[in-house]
Motif scaffolding. Structure first.
Motif, mmCIF file in Angstrom:
data_model
loop_
_atom_site.group_PDB
_atom_site.id
_atom_site.type_symbol
_atom_site.label_atom_id
_atom_site.label_comp_id
_atom_site.label_asym_id
_atom_site.label_seq_id
_atom_site.Cartn_x
_atom_site.Cartn_y
_atom_site.Cartn_z
ATOM 1 N N GLY A 74 0.799 -1.210 0.000
ATOM 2 C CA GLY A 74 0.000 0.000 0.000
ATOM 3 C C GLY A 74 0.832 1.260 0.000
ATOM 4 N N MET A 75 0.248 2.300 -0.520
ATOM 5 C CA MET A 75 0.846 3.635 -0.497
ATOM 6 C C MET A 75 -0.270 4.634 -0.781
ATOM 7 S SD MET A 75 3.278 5.514 -3.275
ATOM 8 C CE MET A 75 1.802 5.547 -4.311
ATOM 9 N N MET A 76 -0.470 5.552 0.124
ATOM 10 C CA MET A 76 -1.483 6.582 -0.104
ATOM 11 C C MET A 76 -1.029 7.519 -1.225
ATOM 12 S SD MET A 76 -4.088 6.182 2.023
ATOM 13 C CE MET A 76 -4.859 7.741 2.492
ATOM 14 N N LEU A 77 -1.852 7.641 -2.241
ATOM 15 C CA LEU A 77 -1.583 8.660 -3.255
ATOM 16 C C LEU A 77 -1.681 10.036 -2.605
ATOM 17 C CD1 LEU A 77 -1.136 9.623 -6.168
ATOM 18 C CD2 LEU A 77 -3.613 9.371 -6.548
ATOM 19 N N GLU A 78 -2.616 10.203 -1.713
ATOM 20 C CA GLU A 78 -2.886 11.429 -0.953
ATOM 21 C C GLU A 78 -3.503 12.503 -1.835
ATOM 22 O OE1 GLU A 78 0.198 12.863 1.621
ATOM 23 O OE2 GLU A 78 0.498 10.909 2.544
ATOM 24 N N THR A 79 -2.795 12.921 -2.878
ATOM 25 C CA THR A 79 -3.283 13.965 -3.761
ATOM 26 C C THR A 79 -2.486 13.919 -5.050
ATOM 27 O OG1 THR A 79 -3.637 16.366 -4.001
ATOM 28 C CG2 THR A 79 -1.673 15.660 -2.810
ATOM 29 N N ILE A 80 -3.034 14.509 -6.101
ATOM 30 C CA ILE A 80 -2.254 14.653 -7.335
ATOM 31 C C ILE A 80 -1.860 16.120 -7.528
ATOM 32 C CG2 ILE A 80 -3.316 12.675 -8.457
ATOM 33 C CD1 ILE A 80 -4.956 14.715 -10.121
ATOM 34 N N SER A 81 -2.060 16.919 -6.506
ATOM 35 C CA SER A 81 -1.778 18.347 -6.597
ATOM 36 C C SER A 81 -0.287 18.642 -6.454
ATOM 37 C CB SER A 81 -2.551 19.106 -5.508
ATOM 38 O OG SER A 81 -2.177 20.467 -5.498
ATOM 39 N N LYS A 82 0.308 19.217 -7.481
ATOM 40 C CA LYS A 82 1.700 19.654 -7.400
ATOM 41 C C LYS A 82 1.832 20.895 -6.521
ATOM 42 C CE LYS A 82 2.929 17.866 -11.975
ATOM 43 N NZ LYS A 82 3.434 18.228 -13.330
ATOM 44 N N ARG A 83 0.742 21.644 -6.374
ATOM 45 C CA ARG A 83 0.754 22.864 -5.553
ATOM 46 C C ARG A 83 1.208 22.568 -4.130
ATOM 47 N NH1 ARG A 83 -3.203 24.670 -3.705
ATOM 48 N NH2 ARG A 83 -4.648 22.935 -3.981
ATOM 49 N N LEU A 84 0.814 21.411 -3.627
ATOM 50 C CA LEU A 84 1.084 21.103 -2.229
ATOM 51 C C LEU A 84 2.547 20.813 -1.956
ATOM 52 C CD1 LEU A 84 -2.043 18.985 -1.221
ATOM 53 C CD2 LEU A 84 -1.731 21.459 -1.291
ATOM 54 N N GLY A 85 3.358 20.797 -3.018
ATOM 55 C CA GLY A 85 4.788 20.631 -2.854
ATOM 56 C C GLY A 85 5.556 21.944 -2.857
ATOM 57 N N LYS A 86 4.839 23.043 -3.005
ATOM 58 C CA LYS A 86 5.495 24.353 -3.016
ATOM 59 C C LYS A 86 5.823 24.816 -1.597
ATOM 60 C CE LYS A 86 3.336 25.884 -7.344
ATOM 61 N NZ LYS A 86 2.478 26.910 -7.994
ATOM 62 N N LYS A 87 6.687 25.802 -1.511
ATOM 63 C CA LYS A 87 7.106 26.312 -0.204
ATOM 64 C C LYS A 87 5.897 26.797 0.585
ATOM 65 C CE LYS A 87 10.610 29.221 1.998
ATOM 66 N NZ LYS A 87 11.737 30.158 1.784
ATOM 67 N N GLY A 88 5.854 26.405 1.843
ATOM 68 C CA GLY A 88 4.743 26.785 2.703
ATOM 69 C C GLY A 88 3.586 25.803 2.665
ATOM 70 N N MET A 89 3.673 24.790 1.799
ATOM 71 C CA MET A 89 2.616 23.779 1.673
ATOM 72 C C MET A 89 3.072 22.472 2.333
ATOM 73 S SD MET A 89 0.306 25.534 0.248
ATOM 74 C CE MET A 89 -0.956 24.519 -0.506
ATOM 75 N N PRO A 90 2.150 21.563 2.591
ATOM 76 C CA PRO A 90 2.473 20.388 3.431
ATOM 77 C C PRO A 90 3.504 19.428 2.848
ATOM 78 C CG PRO A 90 0.250 20.225 2.530
ATOM 79 C CD PRO A 90 0.704 21.622 2.295
ATOM 80 N N HIS A 91 3.682 19.409 1.539
ATOM 81 C CA HIS A 91 4.635 18.478 0.930
ATOM 82 C C HIS A 91 5.926 19.159 0.479
ATOM 83 C CE1 HIS A 91 1.197 15.466 -0.187
ATOM 84 N NE2 HIS A 91 1.593 15.351 1.073
ATOM 85 N N PHE A 92 6.163 20.360 0.966
ATOM 86 C CA PHE A 92 7.387 21.061 0.581
ATOM 87 C C PHE A 92 8.618 20.284 1.056
ATOM 88 C CE2 PHE A 92 10.721 24.248 1.653
ATOM 89 C CZ PHE A 92 11.020 24.625 0.349
ATOM 90 N N ALA A 93 9.597 20.144 0.162
ATOM 91 C CA ALA A 93 10.856 19.440 0.462
ATOM 92 C C ALA A 93 10.623 17.979 0.835
ATOM 93 C CB ALA A 93 11.624 20.158 1.563
ATOM 94 N N CYS A 94 9.611 17.379 0.235
ATOM 95 C CA CYS A 94 9.316 15.960 0.453
ATOM 96 C C CYS A 94 9.429 15.243 -0.888
ATOM 97 C CB CYS A 94 7.915 15.778 1.029
ATOM 98 S SG CYS A 94 7.668 16.547 2.641
ATOM 99 N N PRO A 95 10.613 14.753 -1.235
ATOM 100 C CA PRO A 95 10.826 14.187 -2.569
ATOM 101 C C PRO A 95 9.917 13.023 -2.916
ATOM 102 C CG PRO A 95 12.646 13.638 -1.091
ATOM 103 C CD PRO A 95 11.838 14.682 -0.401
ATOM 104 N N ASP A 96 9.505 12.251 -1.914
ATOM 105 C CA ASP A 96 8.682 11.078 -2.199
ATOM 106 C C ASP A 96 7.201 11.406 -2.324
ATOM 107 O OD1 ASP A 96 10.820 8.996 -2.007
ATOM 108 O OD2 ASP A 96 10.984 9.837 0.007
ATOM 109 N N LYS A 97 6.812 12.652 -2.077
ATOM 110 C CA LYS A 97 5.417 13.034 -2.201
ATOM 111 C C LYS A 97 5.113 13.666 -3.564
ATOM 112 C CE LYS A 97 4.139 11.268 1.563
ATOM 113 N NZ LYS A 97 3.418 11.864 2.661
#
Length: 374
Positions: free
Chosen positions: A156-179
């Motif tokens: 298993g692996m949660m997709l969680e979201t397909i939003s690239k926005r959430l990887g930007k600075k200040g967002m929950p997936h910032f600096a998370c290469p595996d997200k």
């Protein structure tokens, strides 16, 4: 269809709940399942630093570490004594690639990569216990899936979201290469190519839009139509926790969760099991009216290491509450019957032997399926 699904955000709630429940009833009936499992956090170190996570510990934290084989086996035996049939390995993603402390700890156990160690721990469980391993190891390469498949009944692996926005600075997936959505979709696709029964899902309320939820569900469904390997989808609500970066972030409302669960049931093919965690909302019984057919893993032994402040519901009480809502609660395996029936494609012979040896206890949702592989 995307436009139609997007419009369901504003449709009368009762209408979409009724539609979702009808789909569930037609395919799954009025039986709600769960997996009785033991959770084993193989390592709580991770190279990602999601701002909603309390599971991960920095290597400098005294609580950070990697479990030894002896510790793993001891936990497995505890679960076995309590009637568990699944062992879920939860672990941070690839900490050895970021932290020298994690690399050194892994090397002291005789390994270079965490996935190789995980595969051997799965093999240990298969050889020494009657439990079926399920692994949540995050993004995986072709090599890693090939390494794990012979000794894990499901992954298993949660997709969680397909939003690239959430990887930007200040967002929950910032600096998370595996997200990276691209990497996670690639893992889902590779699992399909390699015929791995797979669990995935969405994390609701971390900043995604309604349309992004719709697109993520459609992506999951399209992969299942191509490969047929998605056995269950989890709709999980974000929870505030003390000390996390999103400590003051708002949580999704019950209505938002009900609407999202119902739309997931409408979008996903009926064969895909739909699940929502019962320990993350006091009114989880209301989820039954939104089309779920499964509660996921419930442990009579260990806490929810990902959400440690939320206790598992007591199974007997959950059964009583399900009965009040006119549902029958039954236990299942980590791997669903439709995959067991195709065991030559989806399961290694060692796993088939483990399933065949399991007791056909009264009330188990997989009872008839076990007979098919004996």
């Amino acid at each position: 269809m995307t436009t139609y699904y997007n419009g369901l955000q504003f449709a009368p709630l009762n209408d979409i709940l009724s539609m979702a429940s009808s789909i569930r009833d037609a395919h799954w009936g009025r039986t709600i399942t769960y997996s009785r499992k033991i959770f084993v956090p193989l390592t709580n170190m991770c190279r990602d630093t999601c701002s909603y996570c309390t599971f991960v510990k920095h290597p400098s934290n005294p609580a950070a570490g990697i479990m030894t084989p002896e510790q793993v086996l001891k936990e497995a035996e505890r679960g076995q004594e309590k009637g568990c049939k699944e062992l879920l390995f939860s672990l941070g993603e690839k900490p050895e690639l970021r932290y020298v402390e994690a690399k050194n700890a892994l090397e002291s156990l005789g390994y270079k990569y965490m996935t190789d160690y995980l595969a051997d721990m799965c093999e240990l469980i298969i050889s020494e216990t009657s439990l079926l391993p399920h692994v949540n190891a995050g993004t995986l390469s072709d090599y890693e899936i090939d390494k794990l498949k012979p000794f894990s009944a499901s992954m298993g692996m949660m997709l969680e979201t397909i939003s690239k926005r959430l990887g930007k600075k200040g967002m929950p997936h910032f600096a998370c290469p595996d997200k990276s959505p691209l990497l996670r979709i690639r893992t889902l696709r590779t699992a399909g190519e390699k015929k791995v029964p797979f669990t995935t899902g969405l994390l609701i309320g971390i900043g995604e839009t309604w349309l992004e939820r719709i697109e993520a569900l459609q992506m999951i469904n399209s992969l299942n139509r191509e490969y047929g390997h998605i056995q269950e989808v989890i709709i999980q609500n974000f929870q505030r926790k003390p000390g996390i970066g999103m400590e003051k972030h708002s949580e999704p409302t019950l209505e938002d969760m009900l609407r999202t669960i119902a739309v997931a049931r409408i979008i996903l093919d009926p064969e895909i099991s739909l699940q929502a965690p019962p320990n993350l909302h006091q009114r989880h019984i209301d989820y039954l009216g939104a089309g779920i057919n499964d509660w996921g893993g419930i442990s009579p032994v260990t806490i929810d290491f990902i959400n440690p402040q939320h206790d598992w519901p007591e199974i007997r009480k959950l059964k009583e509450n399900c009965a009040k809502a006119e549902f029958d609660l039954k236990e299942r395996l980590t791997i669903y019957p439709r995959f067991i029936k195709q065991s030559q494609t989806y399961l290694d012979s060692n796993l088939v032997k483990t399933i065949s040896a399991m007791s056909r206890s009264d009330g188990l949702a997989f009872e008839q399926t076990l007979e098919a592989v004996v």
